[in-house]
Write a protein that holds these residues in place. Structure first.
Motif, PDB file in Angstrom:
ATOM      1  N   LEU A 189       0.845  -1.206   0.000  1.00 22.37           N
ATOM      2  CA  LEU A 189       0.000   0.000   0.000  1.00 22.37           C
ATOM      3  C   LEU A 189       0.869   1.241   0.000  1.00 22.37           C
ATOM      4  N   MET A 190       0.278   2.361  -0.414  1.00 19.03           N
ATOM      5  CA  MET A 190       0.852   3.672  -0.093  1.00 19.03           C
ATOM      6  C   MET A 190      -0.191   4.331   0.801  1.00 19.03           C
ATOM      7  N   VAL A 191       0.240   4.855   1.923  1.00 14.40           N
ATOM      8  CA  VAL A 191      -0.710   5.519   2.821  1.00 14.40           C
ATOM      9  C   VAL A 191      -0.209   6.933   3.074  1.00 14.40           C
ATOM     10  N   THR A 192      -1.046   7.895   2.775  1.00 16.11           N
ATOM     11  CA  THR A 192      -0.655   9.293   2.972  1.00 16.11           C
ATOM     12  C   THR A 192      -1.758  10.004   3.747  1.00 16.11           C
ATOM     13  N   SER A 193      -1.364  11.117   4.361  1.00 15.81           N
ATOM     14  CA  SER A 193      -2.369  11.882   5.095  1.00 15.81           C
ATOM     15  C   SER A 193      -2.120  13.359   4.848  1.00 15.81           C
TER      16      SER A 193
END
Ligand SMILES: CCCCC/C=C/CC(=O)SCCNC(=O)CCNC(=O)[C@H](O)C(C)(C)COP(=O)(O)OP(=O)(O)OC[C@H]1O[C@@H](n2cnc3c(N)ncnc32)[C@H](O)[C@@H]1OP(=O)(O)O
Length: 364
Positions: free
Chosen positions: A112-116
């Motif tokens: 996954l790529m998880v960004t905020s």
């Protein structure tokens, strides 16, 4: 949720300890005390040190934080520590020196790529060479990312895909890794994993939005019934070929799809495997809105950034009011679907379909 399957490894724990040292912004005393307490509980177990004197303020605060954890098991403390660090990495990084328009990427995910950023936690399925097929690792990572997103300071959470597909559904090679207990054990473990995975979507507390950038297959389609909004590119298609694969519906679709589109249309999809265009899926209520592929990303993200500015507590509470009375029912449906599938996975129909795909005799 089955905590055992979610337990962080010693390596995850060590990675999290290193991540804490790399945090660019001080998380504040309250969080630091929490981290200290979880660390002590994870490494030494319950606090049995003598209580420091009232004037030894710092050590007393640390002792209190640790002691509050009572008899929390070491493994749970380790998992909570990893989750807390993961949520800090995304929330603190997002509020620190981020250049406008630049996503901050959280580490620790393989699939996954998880960004905020801008009040939005974005979880991107990231196996584009495999059309974002969901392998066992990705199931676990999605659950971990959802859990972190439910606790971070973002207002809404988005699931999307990297590359030309949203997702081709369950990775069919998942069925080839047979444990010593044989195919029965594999089917049992898969049913447990699936139930836990779908349960995370049922229980997710914040607005959850799918940005369907391309074709979606199998479980990536069925769980859309558990999302709060679904935005699709006009290139997206929606396909649940369960009968073709000798399988049966999951993701609570045997309940949600009937409610969303009525039994006749749901049967066409779930029993006869009819593939819907984005326009058809929108007309049937599965998709909220469709955008031309050329302007899809721009239009969707403009809309989502506006949503993310709404008061987060009001959105969370409104979701609760809308969804809570269905939760018990959804968990029961999930359990039933998983138990039916556990049997289906052992059928000749299913095994032949998987073998045919893997030996490239068939594709959807
Ligand atoms: C824990 C268990 C829980 C189980 C929950 C159950 C869920 C049910 C479902 O999700 S059912 C749906 C299962 N999915 C499929 O049947 C899709 C199978 N894939 C295809 O039919 C095709 O790959 C395609 C139509 C999605 C795309 O075709 P295209 O020709 O465009 O691309 P390729 O076939 O060449 O694919 C590129 C590479 O990706 C691999 N791949 C794609 N999808 C899957 C998949 N679902 N599982 C495993 N691998 C997949 C494909 O094999 C190619 O790999 P290669 O380059 O190494 O050959």
């Amino acid at each position: 949720m089955n905590r055992a399957a979610m337990t962080a490894s010693q390596k995850d724990f060590e990675n999290a300890m290193n991540q804490v040292k790399l945090l660019k912004k001080d998380p504040g005393n309250e969080v630091k005390l929490k981290l200290y307490a979880l660390y002590k509980q994870a490494t030494e177990g319950p606090c049995n040190m003598p209580k420091p004197g009232v004037f030894d303020l710092i050590n007393k605060a640390k002792w209190d934080a640790w002691n509050t954890l009572g008899s929390l098991p070491k493994e749970t403390a380790r998992q909570n520590y990893v989750d807390l660090v993961s949520s800090l990495s995304s929330s603190l990084e997002s509020s620190s020196q981020v250049e406008p328009g630049t996503d901050r990427k959280s580490t620790g995910y393989e699939t996954l790529m998880v960004t905020s950023e801008d009040g939005i936690t974005k979880i991107t399925l990231n196996r584009p060479a495999k059309k974002n097929a969901i392998n066992v690792e990705m199931y676990h990572e999605i659950m971990r990312a959802l859990k972190a997103a439910s606790k971070d300071d973002s207002s809404i959470t988005v699931l999307t895909g990297n590359g030309d597909y949203y997702s081709s559904g369950n990775d069919l090679t998942n069925f080839t890794d047979i444990p010593p207990g044989g195919v029965e054990e594999k089917a049992k473990n898969s049913a447990i994993l699936l139930r836990e995975f779908v349960g995370c979507f049922i229980d997710f507390p914040k607005p959850l939005i799918a940005v369907v950038n391309g074709p979606a297959v199998g479980i990536s389609v069925t769980i859309l019934g558990l999302f709060d909004a679904v935005y699709a590119s006009d290139r997206a298609t929606f396909h649940t070929p369960f009968s073709h694969l000798g399988q049966s519906p999951e993701g609570c679709s045997s309940y949600t799809f009937l409610k969303i589109m009525g039994p006749a249309k749901a049967t066409e999809m779930l029993v006869f495997g009819k593939k819907l265009t984005a326009g058809e899926a929108c007309a049937q209520g599965l998709v909220t809105a469709v955008f031309p592929d050329s302007t899809f990303q721009k239009e969707v993200w403009t809309r989502l950034k506006a949503f993310a500015k709404l008061p987060p507590n009001a959105m969370r509470i409104s979701k609760e009011v809308i969804r809570n009375r269905e939760k018990e029912k959804l968990h029961a449906v999930n359990a039933e679907e998983c138990s039916v599938l556990q049997e289906r996975w052992l059928s000749d129909e299913c095994m032949n379909a998987v073998v045919n795909f893997l030996s490239r005799k068939s594709k959807l």
